[in-house]
Scaffold this active site. Structure first.
Site, PDB file in Angstrom:
ATOM      1  N   PHE A   1      35.801  38.034  42.743  1.00 20.23           N
ATOM      2  CA  PHE A   1      37.261  37.886  42.779  1.00 20.23           C
ATOM      3  C   PHE A   1      37.728  36.540  42.256  1.00 20.23           C
ATOM      4  CE2 PHE A   1      36.330  35.679  46.714  1.00 20.23           C
ATOM      5  CZ  PHE A   1      37.389  34.803  46.902  1.00 20.23           C
ATOM      6  N   LYS A   2      36.833  35.579  42.228  1.00 18.19           N
ATOM      7  CA  LYS A   2      37.219  34.239  41.753  1.00 18.19           C
ATOM      8  C   LYS A   2      37.687  34.255  40.289  1.00 18.19           C
ATOM      9  CE  LYS A   2      35.586  32.726  45.708  1.00 18.19           C
ATOM     10  NZ  LYS A   2      34.545  31.767  45.937  1.00 18.19           N
ATOM     11  N   ASP A   3      37.263  35.283  39.527  1.00 20.91           N
ATOM     12  CA  ASP A   3      37.660  35.365  38.118  1.00 20.91           C
ATOM     13  C   ASP A   3      39.174  35.474  37.955  1.00 20.91           C
ATOM     14  OD1 ASP A   3      35.141  35.218  36.830  1.00 20.91           O
ATOM     15  OD2 ASP A   3      34.747  37.324  37.296  1.00 20.91           O
TER      16      ASP A   3
ATOM     17  N   LEU B   1      40.237  31.754  38.238  1.00 22.34           N
ATOM     18  CA  LEU B   1      39.567  30.733  37.432  1.00 22.34           C
ATOM     19  C   LEU B   1      39.611  31.016  35.934  1.00 22.34           C
ATOM     20  CD1 LEU B   1      36.753  29.965  39.963  1.00 22.34           C
ATOM     21  CD2 LEU B   1      38.424  28.346  39.088  1.00 22.34           C
TER      22      LEU B   1
ATOM     23  N   THR C   1      32.353  30.792  43.205  1.00 29.82           N
ATOM     24  CA  THR C   1      33.316  29.904  42.550  1.00 29.82           C
ATOM     25  C   THR C   1      32.688  29.198  41.357  1.00 29.82           C
ATOM     26  OG1 THR C   1      34.659  29.526  44.515  1.00 29.82           O
ATOM     27  CG2 THR C   1      34.710  27.819  42.840  1.00 29.82           C
TER      28      THR C   1
END
Length: 466
Positions: free
Chosen positions: A111-113, A116, A144
């Site tokens: 989900f960090k995509d 970021l 992350t």
């Protein structure tokens, strides 16, 4: 739009400065001075928008005049065009009114995509405009780091230093970080745990003298407001897909650092009908202990099958405490100073106010594995251990079965083959085609002692403009 610190002493900043600053000078985290609020009619009008169009509606009030509308539209289109599913964040049904929101269709399968990939483009835009170079320093419990590297590796104006706890992330997570080529990419394996890495990052932002005044640090961890901002969007998308805003939604969020679930809290404050937010944790259950018993107390950090949540100091929880204390920065500062010395509680009425929205649960490794196996046997659908914790917590805490319960699917199961094997399933989740050769790629990382002076010296010696 202006941003203020949760500790009340740092100057208010605009979006560009908050993007580059990360941690406030008083040690607090930046939050908007006021939140945009959308009417039900306005949210309803967003049905049928593409993900990037919806992202513009939700996020542009936070960016405002810092970036022209056309440029921000372009950034969002580029950001979400690299996701592997046309809807960007598809929903999968597990049972009656029970869903998983797949947030792992980005390039690094987590989900960090969502944040970021955008953060890298925002940084490049602002740094090019300012003709400025920065050093990104971040800590990761697994996901992350790879998302930050992937999102920022093409940035011409940054050097990236990512700290991860040595031998405490999965092999896939490590290799996703350490096999990316680039002279501006530096992976540091710290002989310690994630909290040690996160503490070094926070202390380094508080005193950047080790850089000799030649550059400044920029944050990619969820202390950076832009990370939180981008995560608000998929709450709106999921709700709209299931009949919102004309019906309320409940969300279960696997969380260690409280950033992802804080984004859901903000979505509700911005007008999205959300009746329940479930904090789903593993054995490192500081958030569950607070939400269930009004006691905030750090215990020894434990290594689990869900390493991305092996966190005991939840940075973004400070942002919620700021709201619970009526945005009184001095009160938050005092509370956190006391929390560093021992257990603390907040006034009963503040805690009960939080409990109107939040529930919580802590799920151990055995129950995590049982859930992975159970869901696969029921649906032939494979969960990663973090999402499994979210599903179990959702089922244990659900208040109303008439309200859709959406668990945030935070990572692809292929990142955690050991947990899948331990669940008793013989299936081996395969990496997507673009990562098929991951185990053949050359790794590059440096192992350093759990010592901030040594880490800072390494960064000072290795950023490219020295």
């Amino acid at each position: 739009m202006r941003y203020i610190s949760t500790r009340g002493e740092a100057p208010a900043l605009g979006f560009e400065d908050v993007l580059l600053t990360g941690l406030a000078t008083d040690g607090g985290l930046y939050v908007p001075e006021s939140l945009p609020h959308f009417s039900l009619e306005e949210i309803r009008s967003w049905r049928g928008l593409s993900y990037s169009e919806l992202a513009f509606k939700v996020m542009y009030p936070f960016v405002d005049d810092a970036i022209p509308e056309d440029d921000f539209h372009t950034m969002l289109d580029e950001t979400y065009s690299v996701f592997a599913h046309q809807s960007v964040a598809p929903l999968v049904q597990l049972d009656t009114n029970e869903w998983v929101l797949e947030l792992f269709r980005g390039p690094t399968l987590a989900f960090k995509d969502f944040a970021l990939q955008l953060l890298g483009r925002l940084l490049d835009y602002v740094l090019e405009k300012r003709k400025q170079h920065v050093v990104i320093m971040g800590a990761t419990s697994g996901d992350t780091g790879s998302a930050a590297i992937e999102g920022c590796r093409r940035c011409e104006h940054v050097d990236i230093f990512i700290l991860h706890p040595h031998e405490r992330v999965s092999e896939v997570q490590r290799r996703q970080m350490t096999t990316v080529k680039g002279d501006n990419i530096h992976n540091i394996a710290v002989r310690g745990n994630f909290d040690d890495c996160q503490r070094m990052v926070k202390e380094s932002f508080g005193n950047q003298s080790f850089l000799g005044g030649k550059t400044q640090l920029a944050a990619v961890n969820s202390i950076n407001w832009a990370r939180i901002m981008a995560q608000i969007v998929y709450y709106f998308q999921a709700s709209l897909a299931l009949g919102g805003p004309d019906r309320s939604m409940a969300f279960s969020v696997p969380t260690g650092n409280f950033g992802d679930i804080f984004a859901g809290y903000l979505a509700k404050k911005m007008g999205l009908p959300i009746s329940q937010l479930v904090i789903a944790t593993n054995r490192n259950d500081i958030l569950h202990r607070f939400m269930s018993g009004n006691k905030y107390e750090q215990h020894q950090l434990e290594h689990t099958l869900s390493p991305s949540m092996d966190i005991m100091v939840s940075s973004n929880f400070e942002r919620l405490l700021f709201d619970l204390h009526g945005r009184d920065g001095a009160a938050v500062k005092l509370l956190l100073e006391n929390a560093a010395k021992g257990p603390v509680s907040i006034e009963e009425y503040r805690w009960k106010h939080a409990r109107k929205l939040f529930d919580s649960d802590a799920v151990d490794d055995k129950t995590t594995c049982d859930t992975i196996r159970e869901i696969y046997e029921q649906n032939e659908y494979l969960l990663d251990p973090h999402t499994a914790i979210g599903v179990r917590a959702a089922r244990n805490c659900r208040r109303d079965k008439a309200v859709p319960m959406i668990t945030l699917g935070t990572a692809h199961p292929a990142k955690f083959p050991d947990a899948i094997a331990e669940s008793g399933l013989t299936i081996k989740p395969e990496l997507p085609a673009h990562m098929a050769d991951l185990f053949e790629r050359e790794e590059r990382y440096t192992v350093l002692d759990n010592n901030i002076a040594g880490v800072q010296e390494f960064i000072a010696e290795n950023w490219k403009n020295t």
